[in-house]
Scaffold this motif. Structure first.
Motif, mmCIF file in Angstrom:
data_model
loop_
_atom_site.group_PDB
_atom_site.id
_atom_site.type_symbol
_atom_site.label_atom_id
_atom_site.label_comp_id
_atom_site.label_asym_id
_atom_site.label_seq_id
_atom_site.Cartn_x
_atom_site.Cartn_y
_atom_site.Cartn_z
ATOM 1 N N GLN A 124 -4.204 48.670 -4.771
ATOM 2 C CA GLN A 124 -3.856 48.839 -6.186
ATOM 3 C C GLN A 124 -4.996 48.400 -7.099
ATOM 4 O O GLN A 124 -5.244 49.010 -8.138
ATOM 5 C CB GLN A 124 -2.581 48.040 -6.506
ATOM 6 C CG GLN A 124 -1.981 48.353 -7.871
ATOM 7 C CD GLN A 124 -1.467 49.777 -7.972
ATOM 8 O OE1 GLN A 124 -1.080 50.394 -6.967
ATOM 9 N NE2 GLN A 124 -1.497 50.334 -9.166
ATOM 10 N N GLU A 125 -5.704 47.356 -6.705
ATOM 11 C CA GLU A 125 -6.830 46.863 -7.495
ATOM 12 C C GLU A 125 -7.881 47.960 -7.668
ATOM 13 O O GLU A 125 -8.422 48.151 -8.770
ATOM 14 C CB GLU A 125 -7.446 45.650 -6.795
ATOM 15 C CG GLU A 125 -8.669 45.082 -7.487
ATOM 16 C CD GLU A 125 -9.318 43.961 -6.676
ATOM 17 O OE1 GLU A 125 -9.909 43.071 -7.297
ATOM 18 O OE2 GLU A 125 -9.224 44.006 -5.431
ATOM 19 N N TRP A 126 -8.156 48.694 -6.601
ATOM 20 C CA TRP A 126 -9.140 49.762 -6.667
ATOM 21 C C TRP A 126 -8.645 50.910 -7.552
ATOM 22 O O TRP A 126 -9.389 51.448 -8.379
ATOM 23 C CB TRP A 126 -9.462 50.278 -5.271
ATOM 24 C CG TRP A 126 -10.172 51.595 -5.269
ATOM 25 C CD1 TRP A 126 -9.676 52.805 -4.897
ATOM 26 C CD2 TRP A 126 -11.513 51.840 -5.692
ATOM 27 N NE1 TRP A 126 -10.616 53.787 -5.056
ATOM 28 C CE2 TRP A 126 -11.754 53.225 -5.548
ATOM 29 C CE3 TRP A 126 -12.530 51.025 -6.182
ATOM 30 C CZ2 TRP A 126 -12.968 53.805 -5.869
ATOM 31 C CZ3 TRP A 126 -13.750 51.605 -6.510
ATOM 32 C CH2 TRP A 126 -13.959 52.973 -6.354
ATOM 33 N N LEU A 127 -7.384 51.296 -7.401
ATOM 34 C CA LEU A 127 -6.831 52.395 -8.188
ATOM 35 C C LEU A 127 -6.904 52.102 -9.685
ATOM 36 O O LEU A 127 -7.231 52.974 -10.497
ATOM 37 C CB LEU A 127 -5.380 52.659 -7.767
ATOM 38 C CG LEU A 127 -5.186 53.159 -6.329
ATOM 39 C CD1 LEU A 127 -3.710 53.253 -5.990
ATOM 40 C CD2 LEU A 127 -5.865 54.508 -6.124
ATOM 41 N N GLU A 128 -6.617 50.865 -10.042
ATOM 42 C CA GLU A 128 -6.694 50.486 -11.456
ATOM 43 C C GLU A 128 -8.143 50.445 -11.933
ATOM 44 O O GLU A 128 -8.448 50.823 -13.066
ATOM 45 C CB GLU A 128 -6.028 49.127 -11.670
ATOM 46 C CG GLU A 128 -4.520 49.149 -11.436
ATOM 47 C CD GLU A 128 -3.909 47.756 -11.463
ATOM 48 O OE1 GLU A 128 -4.679 46.775 -11.630
ATOM 49 O OE2 GLU A 128 -2.676 47.652 -11.322
ATOM 50 N N ALA A 129 -9.060 50.012 -11.055
ATOM 51 C CA ALA A 129 -10.465 49.884 -11.441
ATOM 52 C C ALA A 129 -11.097 51.236 -11.716
ATOM 53 O O ALA A 129 -11.960 51.363 -12.603
ATOM 54 C CB ALA A 129 -11.242 49.146 -10.354
ATOM 55 N N THR A 130 -10.699 52.281 -10.977
ATOM 56 C CA THR A 130 -11.300 53.604 -11.186
ATOM 57 C C THR A 130 -11.042 54.124 -12.594
ATOM 58 O O THR A 130 -11.823 54.927 -13.116
ATOM 59 C CB THR A 130 -10.758 54.622 -10.163
ATOM 60 O OG1 THR A 130 -9.329 54.686 -10.253
ATOM 61 C CG2 THR A 130 -11.168 54.251 -8.756
ATOM 62 N N GLN A 131 -9.953 53.661 -13.215
ATOM 63 C CA GLN A 131 -9.646 54.102 -14.580
ATOM 64 C C GLN A 131 -10.554 53.427 -15.608
ATOM 65 O O GLN A 131 -10.699 53.914 -16.728
ATOM 66 C CB GLN A 131 -8.172 53.815 -14.894
ATOM 67 C CG GLN A 131 -7.210 54.538 -13.961
ATOM 68 C CD GLN A 131 -5.766 54.098 -14.159
ATOM 69 O OE1 GLN A 131 -5.398 53.632 -15.225
ATOM 70 N NE2 GLN A 131 -4.948 54.249 -13.133
ATOM 71 N N ARG A 132 -11.162 52.298 -15.228
ATOM 72 C CA ARG A 132 -12.042 51.574 -16.152
ATOM 73 C C ARG A 132 -13.514 51.897 -15.922
ATOM 74 O O ARG A 132 -14.335 51.672 -16.798
ATOM 75 C CB ARG A 132 -11.851 50.053 -15.988
ATOM 76 C CG ARG A 132 -10.438 49.559 -16.218
ATOM 77 C CD ARG A 132 -10.418 48.028 -16.297
ATOM 78 N NE ARG A 132 -10.968 47.394 -15.112
ATOM 79 C CZ ARG A 132 -10.254 47.066 -14.044
ATOM 80 N NH1 ARG A 132 -8.962 47.339 -14.005
ATOM 81 N NH2 ARG A 132 -10.837 46.476 -13.006
ATOM 82 N N MET A 133 -13.852 52.385 -14.735
ATOM 83 C CA MET A 133 -15.254 52.623 -14.407
ATOM 84 C C MET A 133 -15.827 53.812 -15.167
ATOM 85 O O MET A 133 -15.139 54.799 -15.416
ATOM 86 C CB MET A 133 -15.409 52.888 -12.896
ATOM 87 C CG MET A 133 -15.312 51.658 -12.029
ATOM 88 S SD MET A 133 -15.576 52.108 -10.292
ATOM 89 C CE MET A 133 -15.075 50.588 -9.493
ATOM 90 N N ASN A 134 -17.107 53.723 -15.477
ATOM 91 C CA ASN A 134 -17.846 54.849 -16.035
ATOM 92 C C ASN A 134 -18.422 55.646 -14.863
ATOM 93 O O ASN A 134 -19.574 55.474 -14.469
ATOM 94 C CB ASN A 134 -18.963 54.345 -16.957
ATOM 95 C CG ASN A 134 -19.797 55.484 -17.513
ATOM 96 O OD1 ASN A 134 -19.349 56.629 -17.561
ATOM 97 N ND2 ASN A 134 -21.018 55.175 -17.928
ATOM 98 N N LEU A 135 -17.579 56.486 -14.273
ATOM 99 C CA LEU A 135 -17.982 57.244 -13.086
ATOM 100 C C LEU A 135 -18.949 58.359 -13.471
ATOM 101 O O LEU A 135 -18.720 59.083 -14.449
ATOM 102 C CB LEU A 135 -16.755 57.859 -12.408
ATOM 103 C CG LEU A 135 -15.753 56.891 -11.769
ATOM 104 C CD1 LEU A 135 -14.527 57.642 -11.280
ATOM 105 C CD2 LEU A 135 -16.391 56.129 -10.627
ATOM 106 N N SER A 136 -20.025 58.510 -12.700
ATOM 107 C CA SER A 136 -20.974 59.588 -12.970
ATOM 108 C C SER A 136 -21.027 60.605 -11.837
ATOM 109 O O SER A 136 -21.395 61.755 -12.045
ATOM 110 C CB SER A 136 -22.367 59.019 -13.216
ATOM 111 O OG SER A 136 -22.818 58.276 -12.102
ATOM 112 N N MET A 137 -20.667 60.194 -10.619
ATOM 113 C CA MET A 137 -20.682 61.124 -9.483
ATOM 114 C C MET A 137 -19.826 60.540 -8.366
ATOM 115 O O MET A 137 -19.765 59.322 -8.186
ATOM 116 C CB MET A 137 -22.118 61.353 -8.986
ATOM 117 C CG MET A 137 -22.218 62.305 -7.790
ATOM 118 S SD MET A 137 -23.920 62.854 -7.403
ATOM 119 C CE MET A 137 -24.728 61.299 -7.014
#
Length: 683
Positions: A124-137
Motif C-alpha cells: 500500500q505504501e508503494w501504491l500511495e507513493a506513485t500518486q505523489r511521484m513526478n514520474l517521467s518514464m
C-alpha cells in the motif's frame, strides 16, 4: 524532448564514458525521448540498460524500473551511484525502513532512477507513493514475465500493466527482454498497447561454441567434468536442475580437487552476495548453481556454461547461456542429456522439467477448495496455507489467477492483508490453464529437438526465438558444423572413484539455531538418489523388517566423518508415528557399535500424524509442537545427546525435540538420520 544523436553522444561520453550508441540503442532512445512506447528485444550483453538509463538522466522526474533481478538492481544502482547518478532500489534485500526511505526520497525528487521488484506493487505504501511521484518514464525489464506465454511468467508482474494503463499517453514506456518468441512479443504489445513500437535485434551469438553430450547416467556427467573442466579456459557456471543436484555436484567437484562453490535461492542473503562477489573476482573455477544465479549478474568474461539438466525450453536455454561471453570473446557452452530410460520408457532428463510443468499450476480441485474457503470467510495467505495444506508457491499461483479473474480481491483488515470472495463472481475459467500447459510441453519437446537436431544449433535457437535474419553460412560454431562431437567413456578407475565419493559424501542437516543447543547434523544419504529410499520404504510400509545392515554401515560412516571427534553421553531416538520399533532397533545397533548408551526416555505425550501428509512447514510445525516429553525429567541434564531418526524432511520434528531437550538441560544435541528427503518447503 528533441536532441540530436551527436549531442546525445557528447552527454553519453560525459555520463557513462562511452563514445557512441549502437544504431538500435539510439533508435530506442530517440523514440522514448519523443514520449513513445517501445518493446526492445535484444540479446544478452547488447546494452539494453543504457536505453533507459540514458534518457532517464534527460527527463525531469524519476524513472521507475520494474525488475525481477535483485542482483541486477544492486549492481546497476552501485554503478550509477559511482558515476554520481542518484539511484536507489526497493526489494526484499533491504529492511522495511530502507525501502520506505528509498520510496520517500523518490517522492521528494531526490532520486533519478528507482529500481523496484514488481511484487512490491502489492504494498500500500508503494501504491500511495506513485500518486505523489513526478514520474517521467516506466521501464519493464525482463518483460517476458508479464506474458502468460513467457518462459518465466509471474502473476504479480501483470500489475505493472495496471499502472501503465493509468499513465498519460505521452509518457514513455520501455519493455525490454532478450527472450521473446513471436507469440510472447504479440502478448506484450497487446498489453502495453497504445501504438507500441517494437525493435527486434539479431540474436546470433557467433562467439559461442555449442555442444550437446548425450549420457546414460549422472555418473557419466560427473566423470566428464572431473576429466575436462580444468581444461576449459577461464571461469564459468554449471547449471543444475535442483538444489540437491547443486549440492551433489559441488561436493563432487570438491572431491575431485576442482575449485568450486554452490549457489541456490535457499542460501541466506549474505552468502549469496559473497558468492556473487567471488564469481566476479574469479575466486573459483566455477560456480555450481540452480538458475537462481546468473540473471542480472554483469560479468562479461564468463568463459563457459554447462547444463547438467536440460532446461524446460529453448527460451530458458538461450537466456541462461546468454550470460557467457558477453565480451565477445569465445565461450564454451555444453548441454548434458541423460537419455537412459527405465521401466516407464521416459528419458531420465526429461522427467524433471516435465514434473515442473505438471506441478506449475495446482489441480482444479485445489482452486475450488480455496474458493470454498474464501466463501466462508476472508483469509490471509498463511491462513489459506493452513486450511488448504498447500505450500506457499501454489497458494500464490491460485491467488493470482483468482484475482485476475475477479473471483477474489485483496482487502486490508487493519494492517493485515486478507483475500475476500467476490459474491456474484463468474465461475472459474480453466480453458487457458490447459492451453498454457500444452504450450509448455511443446516447448519442452522443442528442447529435445534441439538435442537431436542436425542443423546448426545457434540457427535452431534463433529460429525458435523468431530471429530468422541470418544466412545459413553464419552458423559455424557447434558440434553439428565445425566442432568435434564429445563422447564419454567410463573406465573402471572412474567407477571406483564414484563409489568412493558415494561412500564419503553425506548430506548436511542444517538445524542449528541461536535458541537451542542443536548443532547441524548429518544424513547417510538422500532419500531419492540411491537405493536407500527404496530400502527405508520397504521396511516402513511393506513389512520388510529392520533396516538392513548396509544402511547401518552407511550411517556409521556418516557419523564418523561428521562427529568422530566428539563424545556423546547418550543416544535418544525419535519415537515413531507409524513405524513401530524400526528406529528404536536401529538406534540400539548404532549404540552397540559406538558403545554409547541408548536411553528410552523420549516419548510422545500426544498423538501426531505422519509429517509426510503435510505440504507446508506451518502445518508440520503445528503437528509436532509440544508433543514430546522425557519420562525422566533430569536424564539429559548436562548431557551431550546423539538424536537418531530415519528420515529428515522439513526438520520440524528434530527442531521441536531439540527445543524441548535444551529446556531440559541438554548441552548439545546432534541429529543423525538415515536419509534426507529431496523435497522441502518454500518457506
Amino acid at each position: 524532448m528533441i536532441i540530436t544523436r551527436s549531442q546525445a553522444e557528447k552527454k553519453l561520453k560525459l555520463f557513462f564514458g562511452l563514445d557512441r550508441f549502437y544504431d538500435e540503442q539510439w533508435k530506442t532512445i530517440e523514440r522514448l525521448l519523443k514520449g513513445e512506447r517501445m518493446l526492445l528485444i535484444e540479446r544478452t550483453g547488447f546494452g539494453k540498460s543504457l536505453c533507459y538509463q540514458f534518457p532517464a538522466l534527460l527527463f525531469d522526474g524519476v524513472t521507475v524500473i520494474f525488475s525481477p533481478l535483485i542482483a541486477l538492481m544492486r549492481d546497476q544502482v552501485n554503478s550509477l551511484n559511482a558515476k554520481g547518478i542518484s539511484a536507489r532500489f526497493v526489494n526484499s534485500e533491504q529492511t522495511a525502513e530502507e525501502n520506505t526511505q528509498a520510496i520517500q526520497d523518490a517522492s521528494n525528487g531526490l532520486v533519478k532512477i528507482l529500481y523496484i521488484a514488481p511484487e512490491r506493487q502489492e504494498n500500500q505504501e508503494w501504491l500511495e507513493a506513485t500518486q505523489r511521484m513526478n514520474l517521467s518514464m516506466i521501464v519493464i525489464d525482463e518483460a517476458h514475465t508479464i506474458s502468460v506465454w513467457g518462459h518465466d511468467f509471474r502473476p504479480a508482474f501483470r500489475r505493472i500493466i495496471n499502472l501503465v494503463k493509468l499513465l498519460p499517453q505521452q509518457m514513455p514506456v520501455l519493455a525490454t527482454t532478450a527472450t521473446a518468441t513471436p507469440r510472447v512479443q504479440q502478448d506484450i504489445e497487446m498489453q502495453i498497447g497504445k501504438k507500441i513500437k517494437t525493435i527486434r535485434g539479431k540474436l546470433l551469438r557467433d562467439n559461442f561454441r555449442l555442444y550437446v553430450i548425450e549420457t546414460q547416467s549422472e555418473e557419466e556427467k560427473m566423470i566428464w567434468l572431473t576429466h575436462h573442466l580444468n581444461d576449459l579456459t577461464g571461469t564459468g557456471l554449471i547449471y543444475t536442475g535442483t538444489r540437491v543436484e547443486t549440492e551433489i555436484y559441488t561436493h563432487w567437484l570438491e572431491f575431485s580437487g576442482i575449485n568450486s562453490t554452490g549457489y541456490h535461492a535457499g542460501l541466506d542473503s549474505t552468502s549469496r552476495k559473497d558468492i556473487e562477489k567471488g564469481l566476479m573476482e574469479n575466486r573459483w573455477k566455477c560456480v555450481v548453481s540452480t538458475n537462481a544465479l546468473g540473471m542480472g549478474i554483469d560479468k562479461p568474461d564468463l568463459r563457459f556454461i554447462i547444463h547438467t539438466q536440460i532446461p524446460a525450453s529453448p527460451i530458458h536455454y538461450y537466456q541462461e547461456i546468454g550470460r557467457a561471453g558477453r565480451d565477445g570473446k569465445p565461450a564454451t557452452v555444453i548441454l548434458f542429456y541423460n537419455s537412459a530410460t527405465s521401466d516407464d520408457n521416459i528419458p531420465e532428463d526429461y522427467k524433471l522439467p516435465k514434473a515442473f510443468i505438471d506441478s506449475a499450476r495446482p489441480s482444479i480441485k485445489k482452486y475450488l477448495d480455496v474458493i470454498g474457503m474464501l466463501k466462508e470467510e476472508p483469509l490471509s495467505e498463511r491462513e489459506l496455507m493452513r486450511q488448504s495444506n498447500l505450500k506457499q508457491t501454489p497458494i500464490r499461483v491460485i491467488k493470482a489467477d483468482l484475482i485476475e479473474q475477479g473471483i477474489i480481491k485483496e482487502v486490508l483488515y487493519g494492517k493485515s492483508k486478507k483475500y475476500e470472495y467476490q459474491f456474484g463472481a463468474k465461475e472459474l475459467d480453466i480453458k487457458n490453464f490447459e492451453a498454457l500447459r500444452q504450450a509448455k510441453l511443446k516447448d519442452l519437446d522443442e528442447m529435445i529437438a534441439y538435442i537431436y537436431t542436425t542443423q546448426p544449433r545457434m540457427k535452431f535457437l534463433c529460429d525458435f526465438l523468431g530471429d530468422c535474419t541470418h544466412d545459413e553460412n553464419e552458423y559455424k560454431n557447434c558440434d553439428n558444423t565445425n566442432l568435434e562431437k564429445q563422447y564419454i567413456e567410463i573406465a573402471e578407475s572412474d567407477k571406483k572413484l564414484i563409489q568412493e565419493f558415494r561412500d564419503h559424501y553425506f548430506p548436511k542437516l542444517e538445524v542449528k539455531t541461536h535458541r537451542t543447543n542443536l548443532i547441524d547434523g548429518v544424513a547417510a544419504s538422500y532419500y531419492g538418489v540411491s537405493n536407500v529410499g527404496n530400502a527405508i520404504h520397504r521396511c516402513k510400509y511393506e513389512e520388510g523388517g529392520d533396516f538392513p545392515d548396509f544402511l547401518l554401515k552407511l550411517s556409521l560412516k556418516a557419523y564418523r566423518k561428521t562427529f568422530g571427534h566428539k563424545t556423546f553421553d547418550m543416544i535418544l531416538y525419535v519415537p515413531p508415528t507409524l513405524s513401530g520399533d524400526l528406529v528404536k532397533n536401529f538406534a540400539r545397533k548404532i549404540g552397540t557399535t559406538l558403545k554409547i548408551p541408548v536411553v528410552d526416555d523420549l516419548q510422545k505425550k500426544r498423538e501426531t500424524k505422519a509429517q509426510k501428509i503435510f505440504q507446508n512447514s506451518y502445518l508440520k510445525k503445528e503437528n509436532v509442537a509440544d508433543s514430546f516429553e522425557l519420562t525422566s525429567s533430569n536424564s539429559v541434564q548436562g548431557k551431550k545427546v546423539l538424536l537418531i531418526d530415519d528420515i529428515f524432511d522439513s526438520g520440524a520434528t528434530i527442531k521441536e525435540i531439540g527445543r524441548m531437550l535444551t529446556e531440559m538441560g541438554a548441552t548439545e544435541i546432534a541429529p543423525l538420520v538415515i536419509a534426507k528427503t529431496i523435497g522441502g518447503d518454500d518457506l
